[in-house]
Design a protein around this motif. Structure first.
Motif, PDB file in Angstrom:
ATOM      1  N   PRO A   1       0.826  -1.210   0.000  1.00 53.81           N
ATOM      2  CA  PRO A   1       0.000   0.000   0.000  1.00 53.81           C
ATOM      3  C   PRO A   1       0.864   1.265   0.000  1.00 53.81           C
ATOM      4  O   PRO A   1       1.972   1.285   0.539  1.00 53.81           O
ATOM      5  N   GLU A   2       0.336   2.317  -0.612  1.00 52.60           N
ATOM      6  CA  GLU A   2       1.055   3.582  -0.657  1.00 52.60           C
ATOM      7  C   GLU A   2       1.160   4.212   0.731  1.00 52.60           C
ATOM      8  O   GLU A   2       2.145   4.872   1.047  1.00 52.60           O
ATOM      9  N   LEU A   3       0.139   4.022   1.564  1.00 48.73           N
ATOM     10  CA  LEU A   3       0.140   4.603   2.901  1.00 48.73           C
ATOM     11  C   LEU A   3       0.875   3.709   3.892  1.00 48.73           C
ATOM     12  O   LEU A   3       0.778   2.479   3.832  1.00 48.73           O
ATOM     13  N   THR A   4       1.600   4.308   4.799  1.00 50.87           N
ATOM     14  CA  THR A   4       2.267   3.560   5.856  1.00 50.87           C
ATOM     15  C   THR A   4       1.267   3.186   6.941  1.00 50.87           C
ATOM     16  O   THR A   4       0.141   3.719   6.990  1.00 50.87           O
ATOM     17  N   ALA A   5       1.693   2.299   7.835  1.00 50.68           N
ATOM     18  CA  ALA A   5       0.835   1.930   8.954  1.00 50.68           C
ATOM     19  C   ALA A   5       0.514   3.154   9.807  1.00 50.68           C
ATOM     20  O   ALA A   5      -0.617   3.304  10.285  1.00 50.68           O
ATOM     21  N   GLY A   6       1.491   4.034  10.000  1.00 48.70           N
ATOM     22  CA  GLY A   6       1.256   5.234  10.784  1.00 48.70           C
ATOM     23  C   GLY A   6       0.218   6.136  10.148  1.00 48.70           C
ATOM     24  O   GLY A   6      -0.648   6.696  10.842  1.00 48.70           O
ATOM     25  N   ALA A   7       0.278   6.280   8.825  1.00 47.44           N
ATOM     26  CA  ALA A   7      -0.697   7.114   8.125  1.00 47.44           C
ATOM     27  C   ALA A   7      -2.092   6.493   8.207  1.00 47.44           C
ATOM     28  O   ALA A   7      -3.095   7.202   8.408  1.00 47.44           O
ATOM     29  N   LEU A   8      -2.167   5.179   8.045  1.00 45.82           N
ATOM     30  CA  LEU A   8      -3.460   4.498   8.142  1.00 45.82           C
ATOM     31  C   LEU A   8      -4.041   4.632   9.546  1.00 45.82           C
ATOM     32  O   LEU A   8      -5.244   4.876   9.722  1.00 45.82           O
ATOM     33  N   ARG A   9      -3.176   4.508  10.532  1.00 47.21           N
ATOM     34  CA  ARG A   9      -3.628   4.651  11.917  1.00 47.21           C
ATOM     35  C   ARG A   9      -4.144   6.081  12.157  1.00 47.21           C
ATOM     36  O   ARG A   9      -5.139   6.289  12.852  1.00 47.21           O
ATOM     37  N   GLY A  10      -3.475   7.043  11.553  1.00 45.91           N
ATOM     38  CA  GLY A  10      -3.908   8.422  11.707  1.00 45.91           C
ATOM     39  C   GLY A  10      -5.267   8.677  11.083  1.00 45.91           C
ATOM     40  O   GLY A  10      -6.090   9.412  11.649  1.00 45.91           O
ATOM     41  N   LEU A  11      -5.526   8.097   9.914  1.00 44.62           N
ATOM     42  CA  LEU A  11      -6.834   8.234   9.281  1.00 44.62           C
ATOM     43  C   LEU A  11      -7.940   7.696  10.185  1.00 44.62           C
ATOM     44  O   LEU A  11      -9.002   8.309  10.339  1.00 44.62           O
ATOM     45  N   CYS A  12      -7.675   6.525  10.783  1.00 45.91           N
ATOM     46  CA  CYS A  12      -8.674   5.915  11.663  1.00 45.91           C
ATOM     47  C   CYS A  12      -8.854   6.732  12.938  1.00 45.91           C
ATOM     48  O   CYS A  12      -9.987   6.929  13.417  1.00 45.91           O
ATOM     49  N   ALA A  13      -7.753   7.213  13.493  1.00 45.12           N
ATOM     50  CA  ALA A  13      -7.826   7.966  14.739  1.00 45.12           C
ATOM     51  C   ALA A  13      -8.615   9.254  14.569  1.00 45.12           C
ATOM     52  O   ALA A  13      -9.195   9.768  15.542  1.00 45.12           O
ATOM     53  N   GLY A  14      -8.659   9.779  13.353  1.00 44.74           N
ATOM     54  CA  GLY A  14      -9.412  10.999  13.117  1.00 44.74           C
ATOM     55  C   GLY A  14     -10.912  10.802  13.109  1.00 44.74           C
ATOM     56  O   GLY A  14     -11.662  11.784  13.188  1.00 44.74           O
ATOM     57  N   GLU A  15     -11.376   9.531  13.027  1.00 42.63           N
ATOM     58  CA  GLU A  15     -12.815   9.286  12.910  1.00 42.63           C
ATOM     59  C   GLU A  15     -13.348   8.243  13.884  1.00 42.63           C
ATOM     60  O   GLU A  15     -14.557   8.016  13.931  1.00 42.63           O
ATOM     61  N   LEU A  16     -12.458   7.605  14.644  1.00 43.69           N
ATOM     62  CA  LEU A  16     -12.880   6.514  15.517  1.00 43.69           C
ATOM     63  C   LEU A  16     -12.383   6.721  16.944  1.00 43.69           C
ATOM     64  O   LEU A  16     -11.374   7.401  17.168  1.00 43.69           O
ATOM     65  N   ALA A  17     -13.081   6.105  17.869  1.00 43.22           N
ATOM     66  CA  ALA A  17     -12.612   6.101  19.250  1.00 43.22           C
ATOM     67  C   ALA A  17     -11.279   5.361  19.323  1.00 43.22           C
ATOM     68  O   ALA A  17     -11.012   4.451  18.523  1.00 43.22           O
ATOM     69  N   PRO A  18     -10.416   5.720  20.279  1.00 47.26           N
ATOM     70  CA  PRO A  18      -9.077   5.113  20.331  1.00 47.26           C
ATOM     71  C   PRO A  18      -9.071   3.596  20.367  1.00 47.26           C
ATOM     72  O   PRO A  18      -8.211   2.959  19.731  1.00 47.26           O
ATOM     73  N   PHE A  19     -10.010   2.963  21.072  1.00 50.09           N
ATOM     74  CA  PHE A  19      -9.985   1.512  21.186  1.00 50.09           C
ATOM     75  C   PHE A  19     -10.382   0.825  19.875  1.00 50.09           C
ATOM     76  O   PHE A  19     -10.197  -0.388  19.722  1.00 50.09           O
TER      77      PHE A  19
END
Length: 478
Positions: A420-438
């Motif tokens: 994938p073009e996105l790194t794990a950190g970038a993917l995690r950031g996308l999710c963190a912007g819209e989801l609860a931390p857990f």
């Protein structure tokens, strides 16, 4: 079969109209009736259910003939999945105990033989006619049975709701062994439409039918719609209706479908093989990630418990177990019942899905209890995370993995032809912007293709086991 009486009528009124077209091979309504009435059925050869005939014919015109013949002549058709490994097929047949098995080797219509359509009939509404298979909490498929009346009522309501009309040309790229595909075939023959199928998945051939104006309707699961939309290079000028079932349809896919077929109504329905239709809606971009619509005609819903006293039965207080009261529900399992996947309490039934009803009476589905991930004491439903990732262009499946401190940890697996073009950190950031931390995945992986289960659905448990086993085909996203 609930469409047999209508099929015989259409054969008399429109004998030369195509009933089914598979890979360019055609079978008219009159031909289907004559061949089904004249087909030599296998004689019962023992078995605990001698009236049941197992069909192992794949997506072929022979299957269409055999299915119509078996059920239209008073027997029960058990539809086997050609994708099953041999041990699964053998175990399913051993559990079920059919009187006979119809395969390509023993399928034969004697040259020139044709029976009278009068030999074909639906039978009474209480007669068992179909045995299907569905996955659940075990690796072995479970066999459920349906009555003529349950599908007669379903067909009456679905053709009216979705607008299936005589002369429609309905493309169904999925397997006939899956409930969605088999029901679409029945709906076509009930309504006087033409069913277009494929012996094996062929995206290019399906797109040809859509872009040349052949297909007027498209019935598929979201993963198939996603692939067709991804590879489409031209609009679909004649498509008036798209029907999606089997999983949640994402907002991005809805937008693509409206762009390719701007004049089409895009329907999404929620249901289960055991329950039939439960809820449906006209899909539009921007709807909530869990919304599946209002109760289908003839369906009542309760959340939490069938007596209405559960904690999730008020708007905004869910999710709770979704209970259904309907005259379209199956009779139950005849093999493989685990006591969990399908349950009844009086007139109410559930397959263990969780959801809630909003203030407008619309159903939202959070997920199936068997898919739910419990991490650190929190309940996480994979679909919500998958929808976030898909909204950012990532085709993803979310699974739970063993975790010593949390019980299970959340992991996301992306489908991609390469890293994938996105790194794990970038993917995690996308999710963190819209989801609860857990809910944010702790690990990300990618595969070229997901393992598939019955009906083409992604096999989450198989994927999770592959990660745990260190399968070389599952690569970690750095």
């Amino acid at each position: 079969m609930p469409f047999v009486d209508r099929l015989v009528d259409w054969a008399a009124r429109c004998p030369d109209r195509d009933a089914a077209v598979i890979d360019g091979q055609r079978l008219s309504y009159a031909q289907l009736c004559r061949r089904a009435a004249g087909l030599r059925l296998p004689e019962p050869d023992g078995g605990s259910l001698p009236e049941l005939v197992a069909l192992d014919l794949g997506n072929t015109l022979d299957f269409v003939v055999a299915f119509t013949a078996v059920v239209g002549r008073g027997r029960i058709a058990a539809v086997l999945d050609p994708a099953w490994p041999d041990p699964v097929r053998a175990a399913a047949l051993d559990r079920l105990g059919p009187g006979a098995v119809f395969t390509g080797a023993n399928f034969a219509t004697p040259e020139g033989s044709a029976g009278s359509p009068a030999a074909l009939a639906d039978g009474g509404p209480g007669r068992l006619f179909y045995c299907g298979f569905t996955s659940g909490t075990t690796r072995m498929p479970k066999a459920f049975v349906r009555t003529v009346g349950s599908w007669q009522r379903s067909l009456e309501r679905s053709t009216a709701y979705f607008g299936t009309a005589p002369g429609d040309r309905v493309l169904v790229p999925g397997p006939l062994s899956a409930s969605l595909g088999l029901y679409a075939l029945a709906e076509c023959l009930y309504a006087g439409a033409t069913f277009y199928g494929q012996t094996a998945p062929d995206t290019a051939a399906a797109l040809d039918l859509l872009t040349t104006g052949t297909a007027t309707r498209l019935v598929a699961v979201p993963s198939q719609l996603r692939m067709l939309g991804l590879r489409a290079r031209s609009p679909w000028p004649s498509v008036r209706s798209v029907v999606s079932g089997g999983a949640k349809l994402g907002g991005e896919e809805v937008g693509v479908l409206h762009r390719l077929a701007p004049g089409a109504a895009v329907h999404e329905y929620y249901g289960a093989s055991e329950l039939s239709f439960v809820a449906a809606r006209l899909a539009t971009p921007g709807a909530g990630p869990h919304l599946v619509g209002r109760p289908f005609p003839g369906v009542e819903l309760r959340i939490g418990s069938p007596d209405g006293g559960g904690a999730g039965d008020a708007a905004g207080r869910g999710p709770g177990t979704i209970w259904v009261r309907s005259d379209m529900v199956c009779q139950g399992y005849v093999a493989g019942d685990d006591g969990i996947s399908f349950r009844r309490e009086g007139q109410w039934a559930t397959v263990g899905d969780y959801g809630w009803l909003d203030a407008d009476g619309q159903l939202h589905v959070a997920g199936r209890s068997s898919d739910m991930i419990v991490t650190g004491g929190f309940n996480v439903y994979p679909h919500e995370i998958e929808e976030v990732l898909r909204s950012h262009g990532c085709d993803a499946v979310v699974v739970g993995l063993p975790d010593a401190s949390r019980g299970r940890s959340v992991a996301a697996v992306l489908r991609s032809d390469g890293p994938p073009e996105l790194t794990a950190g970038a993917l995690r950031g996308l999710c963190a912007g819209e989801l609860a931390p857990f809910k944010v995945p702790r690990r990300f992986y990618w595969v070229r293709e997901w393992p598939r289960g019955h009906g083409g659905k992604t096999a989450r448990a198989v994927l999770a086991r592959a990660i745990e086993a260190g399968d070389a085909d599952v690569r970690i996203v750095g």
